[in-house]
Design an enzyme around this catalytic site. Structure first.
Site, mmCIF file in Angstrom:
data_model
loop_
_atom_site.group_PDB
_atom_site.id
_atom_site.type_symbol
_atom_site.label_atom_id
_atom_site.label_comp_id
_atom_site.label_asym_id
_atom_site.label_seq_id
_atom_site.Cartn_x
_atom_site.Cartn_y
_atom_site.Cartn_z
ATOM 1 N N ARG A 309 1.288 -1.573 0.448
ATOM 2 C CA ARG A 309 -0.111 0.138 -0.031
ATOM 3 C C ARG A 309 0.796 1.417 0.012
ATOM 4 O O ARG A 309 0.624 2.144 -0.697
ATOM 5 C CB ARG A 309 -0.629 -0.345 0.710
ATOM 6 C CG ARG A 309 -2.045 1.001 1.585
ATOM 7 C CD ARG A 309 -2.394 1.451 2.554
ATOM 8 N NE ARG A 309 -2.744 -0.214 2.937
ATOM 9 C CZ ARG A 309 -4.027 -0.796 3.207
ATOM 10 N NH1 ARG A 309 -5.005 -0.254 2.893
ATOM 11 N NH2 ARG A 309 -4.323 -1.944 3.837
ATOM 12 N N TYR A 350 -14.659 -2.997 3.892
ATOM 13 C CA TYR A 350 -14.061 -2.357 4.958
ATOM 14 C C TYR A 350 -14.621 -1.296 5.388
ATOM 15 O O TYR A 350 -13.753 -0.638 6.412
ATOM 16 C CB TYR A 350 -12.286 -2.566 4.792
ATOM 17 C CG TYR A 350 -11.492 -3.412 4.050
ATOM 18 C CD1 TYR A 350 -11.257 -4.612 4.758
ATOM 19 C CD2 TYR A 350 -11.282 -2.970 2.139
ATOM 20 C CE1 TYR A 350 -10.849 -5.856 2.842
ATOM 21 C CE2 TYR A 350 -10.126 -4.031 1.492
ATOM 22 C CZ TYR A 350 -10.451 -5.312 2.265
ATOM 23 O OH TYR A 350 -9.642 -6.247 1.638
ATOM 24 N N CYS A 378 -25.337 -2.831 -8.644
ATOM 25 C CA CYS A 378 -27.165 -3.417 -7.976
ATOM 26 C C CYS A 378 -27.007 -3.297 -6.677
ATOM 27 O O CYS A 378 -27.082 -5.042 -6.404
ATOM 28 C CB CYS A 378 -27.658 -4.370 -9.087
ATOM 29 S SG CYS A 378 -29.127 -3.534 -10.035
HETATM 30 N N1 LLP Z 1 3.359 -9.125 2.756
HETATM 31 C C1 LLP Z 1 2.158 -9.764 3.192
HETATM 32 C C2 LLP Z 1 2.658 -11.856 3.189
HETATM 33 C C3 LLP Z 1 0.375 -9.797 2.583
HETATM 34 O O1 LLP Z 1 0.119 -10.541 3.134
HETATM 35 C C4 LLP Z 1 0.729 -7.602 2.654
HETATM 36 C C5 LLP Z 1 -0.615 -7.648 2.705
HETATM 37 C C6 LLP Z 1 1.750 -7.185 2.473
HETATM 38 C C7 LLP Z 1 3.443 -7.897 2.242
HETATM 39 C C8 LLP Z 1 1.289 -5.614 2.117
HETATM 40 O O2 LLP Z 1 0.659 -5.336 2.827
HETATM 41 P P1 LLP Z 1 1.118 -3.954 2.889
HETATM 42 O O3 LLP Z 1 1.711 -2.838 2.673
HETATM 43 O O4 LLP Z 1 0.028 -3.155 1.304
HETATM 44 O O5 LLP Z 1 -0.058 -2.787 3.965
HETATM 45 N N2 LLP Z 1 -7.396 -5.654 0.327
HETATM 46 C C9 LLP Z 1 -7.085 -5.175 2.252
HETATM 47 C C10 LLP Z 1 -5.344 -4.414 2.398
HETATM 48 C C11 LLP Z 1 -5.350 -6.958 2.776
HETATM 49 C C12 LLP Z 1 -3.625 -6.486 2.789
HETATM 50 C C13 LLP Z 1 -3.488 -8.188 2.442
HETATM 51 N N3 LLP Z 1 -1.447 -8.373 2.538
HETATM 52 C C14 LLP Z 1 -7.620 -3.510 2.008
HETATM 53 O O6 LLP Z 1 -7.360 -2.952 0.893
HETATM 54 O O7 LLP Z 1 -7.464 -2.723 2.771
#
Ligand code: LLP
Length: 457
Positions: A309, A350, A378
């Protein structure tokens, strides 16, 4: 006095884009309209239509460089930031990540292929997943991509596959460190009750098991505690916990050379969000690993982290065109746009909040104009903003939603058979397509009518 959209007046943090709501190149043109990457958004929509995803190259590169620079500054050993491609996976993103010297984390054959096609060197890719198929594991092993083992079944499959290849395989294991953090229930992963990774209490049994395999060589540990995290404390604790696990593994003869601390750094979606900078986050995790290694007289392992992110979210915006208005007197006014939950499922999943403004009148707002921005699907819950104040606007005007670079395009769907938007890259006044707009006909491509139904007409 005129009311102003205060988030557009905030000073830009060029070094840590996750602390801004808008891409670092956001500006207001002489005509008073919004532009990003030196491109007028109104002009882009005239050419490429809406809804439209846009990624700002400079914001992306600044984020990648912030991770690299901070690791070089605070971590005396070797390090590699790895982009979590689930946040936004494309051949373009893979190419950009590779050009910045980052590695990439993939969780499916599709993400692996995208990374390879984009030019990420295989040795800089890691393969995650709590239910990898044999086909996926074999693909990774054949391409010499490091596999992060998530559970017993995964280990069993890897053992069998490495035996059948009759060659040694370096692996990492993912475990749950038992760290709680404050984020949405669905994106917490480090607590004991998680579908991902081995429980920390099980690791000694696991180390013994791996010692008894013929070809599996345990070289690394991985933990990821969650996503959109604003606190630094959980990552401060994580370093020490992981170093203690290195010591436990040593007792079973395993020489752990890599620590992968996952991702999770939050971004600023709205003015209420105040995430730490990339520099502070890397400093915290580096200091905690260095301190714990010193205390235990351990050589520093290679430090890896997996931001998703905080690399791509702030670089991304989505542009919608306003269509219908529906006023329910005394209750609310719905303003409907030409996209919604299919291009951004995060609000309905969320309850996520975003910031937005009008493209043709970005600065002004009128607190009497409170709107609920609804998508076109929808589904009553297909609402992008429960309540937002905008300047006077009308059908045909454009809305820009900020912070949509991560987990929007990658989690998009074709609900209601709505085609996915095009995606553009903007830089120095040029815009280029990085994802073609889907057409309704594309969505019929995989439909099959059995013969007898064809004959029946
Ligand atoms: N590494 C692993 C093993 C992960 O499962 C994730 C995210 C990351 C790294 C990266 O995390 P970040 O830096 O993006 O926070 N769909 C959700 C977020 C799901 C995150 C899944 N894993 C949302 O839209 O907020």
């Amino acid at each position: 006095m005129k009311e102003r959209n205060s988030f557009l007046k905030q000073e830009i943090d060029y070094k840590s884009p996750n602390r801004n709501i808008v891409p670092v190149t956001t500006s207001i043109g002489n005509d008073g309209k919004l532009s990003v990457g030196g491109c007028s958004i109104e002009e882009l929509v005239k050419k490429y239509d809406s809804p439209l995803y846009i990624l700002d190259e400079i914001t992306l590169r600044n984020s990648c460089r912030a991770y690299k620079k901070a690791l070089e500054k605070y971590y005396p050993g070797k390090s590699l930031p790895i982009y979590a491609s689930k946040a936004n996976s494309s051949i373009f993103m893979s190419r950009l990540i590779a050009s910045e010297g980052l590695g990439l984390d993939a969780v499916s054959e599709g993400e692996l292929l995208t990374a390879i096609k984009g030019g990420v060197p295989n040795q800089n890719i890691v393969f995650h997943g709590n239910n990898k198929s044999d086909k996926e594991i074999e693909f990774a092993v054949r391409n010499k991509i490091e596999v992060i083992v998530d559970n017993d079944y995964d280990l069993e499959r890897l053992e069998e596959i490495s035996n059948s290849f009759n060659s040694d395989l370096e692996i990492m294991i993912r475990f749950t460190p038992g760290i709680e953090c404050h984020t949405h229930e669905y994106i917490k992963t480090g607590s004991f009750d998680s579908k991902f990774g081995f429980g920390i209490e099980y690791l000694n049994i696991l180390f013994d098991r791996i010692s008894n395999t013929k070809h599996l060589k345990l070289k690394g540990l991985h933990a990821h505690i969650g996503s959109q995290i604003f606190e630094l404390e959980p990552h401060n604790d994580l370093g020490e916990i992981m170093v203690n696990v290195i010591l436990d593994a040593k007792k079973f003869g395993h020489d752990i050379q890599k620590l992968n601390v996952g991702g999770g750094l939050g971004i600023k979606y709205t003015e209420n969000d105040d995430p730490p900078s990339i520099d502070e986050w890397v400093k915290t995790i580096s200091a905690s690993v260095v301190k714990a290694c010193k205390k235990n007289n351990l050589d520093l392992p290679i430090l890896m982290c997996e931001p998703g992110r905080s690399i791509v979210s702030t670089a991304g915006i989505t542009i919608y065109k306003i269509g219908a208005f529906k006023e329910i007197p005394g209750i609310r006014t719905y303003l409907s746009v030409d996209g919604g939950m299919s291009d951004n499922p995060r609000p309905i999943t969320y309850q996520s909040n975003y910031s937005a403004c009008l493209v043709q009148n970005p600065f002004n707002i009128n607190s009497r104009n409170k709107y609920t921005i609804a998508g076109k699907h929808c589904e009553s819950g297909d609402v992008l903003f429960k309540e937002i104040e905008l300047a006077n606007c009308k059908t045909g005007d454009l809305i820009c939603v900020f912070g949509t670079g991560a987990y929007n395009n990658s989690m998009s769907s074709n609900y209601n058979r709505i085609p996915r938007p095009a995606a553009l890259l903007v830089c120095n006044g040029e815009a280029e397509i990085i994802q073609k707009r889907e057409r309704p006909l594309d969505l019929l491509k995989y439909d099959v009518l059995p013969d007898r139904f064809i004959k029946q007409n």
